[in-house]
Design a protein around this motif. Structure first.
Motif, PDB file in Angstrom:
ATOM      1  N   PRO A  33       0.828  -1.207   0.000  1.00 60.50           N
ATOM      2  CA  PRO A  33       0.000   0.000   0.000  1.00 60.50           C
ATOM      3  C   PRO A  33       0.865   1.262   0.000  1.00 60.50           C
ATOM      4  CG  PRO A  33      -0.743  -1.554   1.678  1.00 60.50           C
ATOM      5  CD  PRO A  33       0.581  -2.055   1.174  1.00 60.50           C
ATOM      6  N   VAL A  34       0.323   2.334  -0.578  1.00 64.19           N
ATOM      7  CA  VAL A  34       1.001   3.627  -0.564  1.00 64.19           C
ATOM      8  C   VAL A  34       0.090   4.654   0.102  1.00 64.19           C
ATOM      9  CG1 VAL A  34       2.354   3.150  -2.635  1.00 64.19           C
ATOM     10  CG2 VAL A  34       0.123   4.266  -2.864  1.00 64.19           C
ATOM     11  N   VAL A  35       0.704   5.701   0.654  1.00 66.48           N
ATOM     12  CA  VAL A  35      -0.074   6.781   1.272  1.00 66.48           C
ATOM     13  C   VAL A  35      -0.507   7.720   0.152  1.00 66.48           C
ATOM     14  CG1 VAL A  35      -0.071   8.641   2.959  1.00 66.48           C
ATOM     15  CG2 VAL A  35       1.250   6.567   3.395  1.00 66.48           C
ATOM     16  N   GLY A  36      -1.691   7.511  -0.356  1.00 65.52           N
ATOM     17  CA  GLY A  36      -2.174   8.321  -1.465  1.00 65.52           C
ATOM     18  C   GLY A  36      -2.992   7.480  -2.408  1.00 65.52           C
ATOM     19  N   ALA A  37      -2.745   7.624  -3.685  1.00 63.03           N
ATOM     20  CA  ALA A  37      -3.449   6.859  -4.712  1.00 63.03           C
ATOM     21  C   ALA A  37      -2.427   6.276  -5.670  1.00 63.03           C
ATOM     22  CB  ALA A  37      -4.432   7.761  -5.463  1.00 63.03           C
ATOM     23  N   GLY A  38      -2.680   5.075  -6.164  1.00 66.31           N
ATOM     24  CA  GLY A  38      -1.755   4.432  -7.081  1.00 66.31           C
ATOM     25  C   GLY A  38      -2.260   4.452  -8.512  1.00 66.31           C
ATOM     26  N   PHE A  39      -1.345   4.281  -9.450  1.00 68.16           N
ATOM     27  CA  PHE A  39      -1.755   4.214 -10.856  1.00 68.16           C
ATOM     28  C   PHE A  39      -0.794   3.326 -11.630  1.00 68.16           C
ATOM     29  CE2 PHE A  39       1.426   7.552 -10.929  1.00 68.16           C
ATOM     30  CZ  PHE A  39       2.076   7.378 -12.137  1.00 68.16           C
ATOM     31  N   HIS A  40      -1.290   2.772 -12.746  1.00 70.04           N
ATOM     32  CA  HIS A  40      -0.477   2.002 -13.680  1.00 70.04           C
ATOM     33  C   HIS A  40      -0.916   2.325 -15.097  1.00 70.04           C
ATOM     34  CE1 HIS A  40       1.179  -0.379 -10.430  1.00 70.04           C
ATOM     35  NE2 HIS A  40      -0.037  -0.672 -10.021  1.00 70.04           N
ATOM     36  N   VAL A  41       0.050   2.450 -15.992  1.00 69.35           N
ATOM     37  CA  VAL A  41      -0.214   2.638 -17.414  1.00 69.35           C
ATOM     38  C   VAL A  41       0.518   1.530 -18.163  1.00 69.35           C
ATOM     39  CG1 VAL A  41      -0.005   4.174 -19.402  1.00 69.35           C
ATOM     40  CG2 VAL A  41      -0.379   5.144 -17.120  1.00 69.35           C
ATOM     41  N   VAL A  42      -0.202   0.760 -18.967  1.00 68.14           N
ATOM     42  CA  VAL A  42       0.431  -0.301 -19.759  1.00 68.14           C
ATOM     43  C   VAL A  42       0.909   0.311 -21.075  1.00 68.14           C
ATOM     44  CG1 VAL A  42       0.175  -2.573 -20.816  1.00 68.14           C
ATOM     45  CG2 VAL A  42      -1.106  -2.010 -18.730  1.00 68.14           C
ATOM     46  N   TRP A  48      -1.814  -8.688 -15.752  1.00 63.60           N
ATOM     47  CA  TRP A  48      -3.014  -8.765 -14.918  1.00 63.60           C
ATOM     48  C   TRP A  48      -2.827  -7.908 -13.680  1.00 63.60           C
ATOM     49  CZ3 TRP A  48      -7.435 -11.899 -15.726  1.00 63.60           C
ATOM     50  CH2 TRP A  48      -7.385 -12.716 -16.863  1.00 63.60           C
ATOM     51  N   LEU A  49      -3.882  -7.214 -13.294  1.00 66.27           N
ATOM     52  CA  LEU A  49      -3.944  -6.538 -12.004  1.00 66.27           C
ATOM     53  C   LEU A  49      -4.785  -7.412 -11.081  1.00 66.27           C
ATOM     54  CD1 LEU A  49      -3.683  -3.883 -10.179  1.00 66.27           C
ATOM     55  CD2 LEU A  49      -5.976  -3.371 -11.015  1.00 66.27           C
ATOM     56  N   ILE A  50      -4.224  -7.743  -9.916  1.00 68.10           N
ATOM     57  CA  ILE A  50      -4.952  -8.537  -8.920  1.00 68.10           C
ATOM     58  C   ILE A  50      -5.118  -7.643  -7.692  1.00 68.10           C
ATOM     59  CG2 ILE A  50      -4.969 -10.709  -7.642  1.00 68.10           C
ATOM     60  CD1 ILE A  50      -2.834 -11.683  -9.740  1.00 68.10           C
ATOM     61  N   PRO A  51      -6.269  -6.941  -7.595  1.00 66.23           N
ATOM     62  CA  PRO A  51      -6.422  -5.908  -6.560  1.00 66.23           C
ATOM     63  C   PRO A  51      -6.390  -6.449  -5.145  1.00 66.23           C
ATOM     64  CG  PRO A  51      -8.107  -5.703  -8.276  1.00 66.23           C
ATOM     65  CD  PRO A  51      -7.451  -7.023  -8.466  1.00 66.23           C
ATOM     66  N   SER A  52      -7.135  -7.526  -4.879  1.00 69.78           N
ATOM     67  CA  SER A  52      -7.198  -8.109  -3.538  1.00 69.78           C
ATOM     68  C   SER A  52      -8.049  -9.357  -3.624  1.00 69.78           C
ATOM     69  CB  SER A  52      -7.819  -7.115  -2.547  1.00 69.78           C
ATOM     70  OG  SER A  52      -9.157  -6.838  -2.916  1.00 69.78           O
ATOM     71  N   ARG A  69      -7.786   4.156  -5.971  1.00 65.40           N
ATOM     72  CA  ARG A  69      -8.169   5.332  -5.187  1.00 65.40           C
ATOM     73  C   ARG A  69      -7.439   5.443  -3.860  1.00 65.40           C
ATOM     74  NH1 ARG A  69     -13.849   4.578  -2.821  1.00 65.40           N
ATOM     75  NH2 ARG A  69     -12.563   3.419  -1.324  1.00 65.40           N
ATOM     76  N   ASP A  70      -7.311   4.331  -3.138  1.00 66.33           N
ATOM     77  CA  ASP A  70      -6.744   4.373  -1.794  1.00 66.33           C
ATOM     78  C   ASP A  70      -5.309   3.874  -1.723  1.00 66.33           C
ATOM     79  OD1 ASP A  70      -9.232   5.265  -0.871  1.00 66.33           O
ATOM     80  OD2 ASP A  70      -9.955   3.217  -0.606  1.00 66.33           O
ATOM     81  N   GLY A  71      -4.669   3.687  -2.866  1.00 64.42           N
ATOM     82  CA  GLY A  71      -3.311   3.180  -2.847  1.00 64.42           C
ATOM     83  C   GLY A  71      -3.203   1.807  -2.206  1.00 64.42           C
ATOM     84  N   ARG A  72      -4.252   1.002  -2.367  1.00 66.06           N
ATOM     85  CA  ARG A  72      -4.283  -0.314  -1.734  1.00 66.06           C
ATOM     86  C   ARG A  72      -3.172  -1.210  -2.276  1.00 66.06           C
ATOM     87  NH1 ARG A  72      -8.904  -4.146  -2.900  1.00 66.06           N
ATOM     88  NH2 ARG A  72     -10.259  -2.559  -1.999  1.00 66.06           N
ATOM     89  N   ARG A 135     -13.478  10.474  -2.319  1.00 65.01           N
ATOM     90  CA  ARG A 135     -13.909   9.373  -1.461  1.00 65.01           C
ATOM     91  C   ARG A 135     -15.010   8.539  -2.126  1.00 65.01           C
ATOM     92  NH1 ARG A 135     -14.962  12.195   3.059  1.00 65.01           N
ATOM     93  NH2 ARG A 135     -17.184  12.374   2.591  1.00 65.01           N
ATOM     94  N   GLN A 136     -15.833   9.155  -2.970  1.00 67.14           N
ATOM     95  CA  GLN A 136     -16.940   8.437  -3.609  1.00 67.14           C
ATOM     96  C   GLN A 136     -16.539   7.721  -4.896  1.00 67.14           C
ATOM     97  OE1 GLN A 136     -20.491  10.795  -4.131  1.00 67.14           O
ATOM     98  NE2 GLN A 136     -20.550  11.427  -1.998  1.00 67.14           N
ATOM     99  N   LEU A 137     -15.281   7.858  -5.326  1.00 67.46           N
ATOM    100  CA  LEU A 137     -14.840   7.144  -6.520  1.00 67.46           C
ATOM    101  C   LEU A 137     -14.762   5.642  -6.239  1.00 67.46           C
ATOM    102  CD1 LEU A 137     -11.883   9.462  -7.604  1.00 67.46           C
ATOM    103  CD2 LEU A 137     -14.086   9.240  -8.786  1.00 67.46           C
ATOM    104  N   PRO A 138     -14.851   4.805  -7.274  1.00 66.11           N
ATOM    105  CA  PRO A 138     -14.639   3.367  -7.070  1.00 66.11           C
ATOM    106  C   PRO A 138     -13.227   3.105  -6.556  1.00 66.11           C
ATOM    107  CG  PRO A 138     -15.553   3.809  -9.255  1.00 66.11           C
ATOM    108  CD  PRO A 138     -15.181   5.134  -8.671  1.00 66.11           C
ATOM    109  N   GLU A 139     -13.045   1.994  -5.844  1.00 62.00           N
ATOM    110  CA  GLU A 139     -11.721   1.654  -5.319  1.00 62.00           C
ATOM    111  C   GLU A 139     -10.717   1.447  -6.449  1.00 62.00           C
ATOM    112  OE1 GLU A 139     -11.664  -1.502  -2.513  1.00 62.00           O
ATOM    113  OE2 GLU A 139     -13.411  -0.767  -1.422  1.00 62.00           O
TER     114      GLU A 139
END
Length: 318
Positions: A33-42, A48-52, A69-72, A135-139
């Protein structure tokens, strides 16, 4: 007033970190996890992204963009069954902390199979007090830019890919700006994708003919002596109808949101400037520095001066 830009700016606590990642099958990375929000660009290849455990794996192709959204914590892999490895923390530092560092770090992983190239990174956003719009964005937001979809986001991805593949004079200044712009393009594209029938919350509020102008007015002039009556008049509704509509879409009553935005504005001034406390209080709509300090401490748990010192110390220690 561009509410999306203002909302994100109010949460920013630093510059984005980014790493150009190359994986050759078989490969899998468990990203913490990161403090903030994460992103990836292919940029090239597939993965594959495996969120949880509670979300299904997402197949990614060239041009795909993912926003977390939550840097999970999550896993990136050539296949969902590939056992993940844990990269060292310095592998994903993005070169931060050294004055001569490139704005883009680099990392390679895997074997000698098909190659995938990505830009991975994070935005420093204050998740302790996220703006309700965020906060209301999808995870997890997954956007595809192939086949003419999201032309502006696609253009930003292509520009970013070109700078990473062939760095030239000016790239160190261009790449961070493109990454910053990418966040706005991602969220704009997501909002554009929402169908009117399915839209609710802030996605609906930003397009609502009564509530949107009121939000813009609050953001443009938080210090104005707004009342529910004056805001309802701007919305063209009765007081009761406006209050119900605003609370339904925004998630809280008008004056509650106004207080939240005033304190957010004040906190940003305290973090990012040396504006005197009296002037900060005035710009947050308070005629008395004492009344402002009391309201600010109730919201943040610290007096304004203490908050300024704490955030300054945190920046120096980063």
């Amino acid at each position: 007033m561009d509410i999306l830009t203002e909302a994100l700016a109010s949460m920013r606590t630093g510059k984005p970190a980014s790493v150009r990642t190359v994986g050759r099958a078989p490969w899998a990375l468990r990203l913490p996890p990161v403090v903030g929000a994460g992103f990836h660009v292919v940029l090239y290849g597939t993965c594959w992204l495996i969120p949880s455990q509670d979300l299904e794996p997402v197949p990614l192709s060239p041009g795909d963009v993912v926003f977390l959204r939550d840097g999970r914590g999550h896993v990136l892999a050539d296949h969902p069954t590939t056992p993940p490895q844990d990269p060292a923390e310095e592998d994903f530092a993005g070169g931060r902390g050294r004055p001569d560092a490139s704005p883009i770090g680099s990392f390679r992983v895997g074997g000698d199979g098909p190659e995938t190239r990505l830009l991975c990174g994070s935005y420093d956003l204050d998740q302790g007090r996220p703006h309700p719009l965020v906060r209301q964005l999808p995870e997890v937001i997954h956007l595809q830019t192939r086949h003419g979809r999201h032309a502006e986001l696609s253009a930003a991805v292509q520009l970013l890919g070109a700078e990473l593949e062939n760095p030239r004079i000016g790239s160190d200044g261009i790449v961070p700006s493109l990454i910053d712009s990418l966040l706005l393009y991602i969220l704009r594209a997501w909002f554009d994708d929402q169908t009117p029938a399915a839209v609710d919350g802030w996605a609906a509020a930003l397009g609502d003919p009564a509530v949107a102008p009121v939000l813009a007015a609050m953001h443009e002039a938080p210090a104005a002596q707004w009342t529910v009556e004056s805001l309802a008049e701007r919305a063209g509704l009765s007081r009761a109808a406006f209050a119900r509509r605003f609370a339904t879409l925004v998630g809280e009553p008008p004056m509650s949101y106004l207080t939240h935005w005033r304190m957010t504005t004040a906190a940003r001034l305290l973090r990012e400037s040396d504006t005197p406390l009296t002037a900060v209080a005035a710009r947050a709509g308070y005629g008395s520095e004492f009344a402002f300090a009391k309201a600010f401490k109730r919201e943040y748990g610290l007096a304004p001066g203490g908050y300024r010192r704490q955030t300054a110390a945190a920046r120096l220690g980063a």
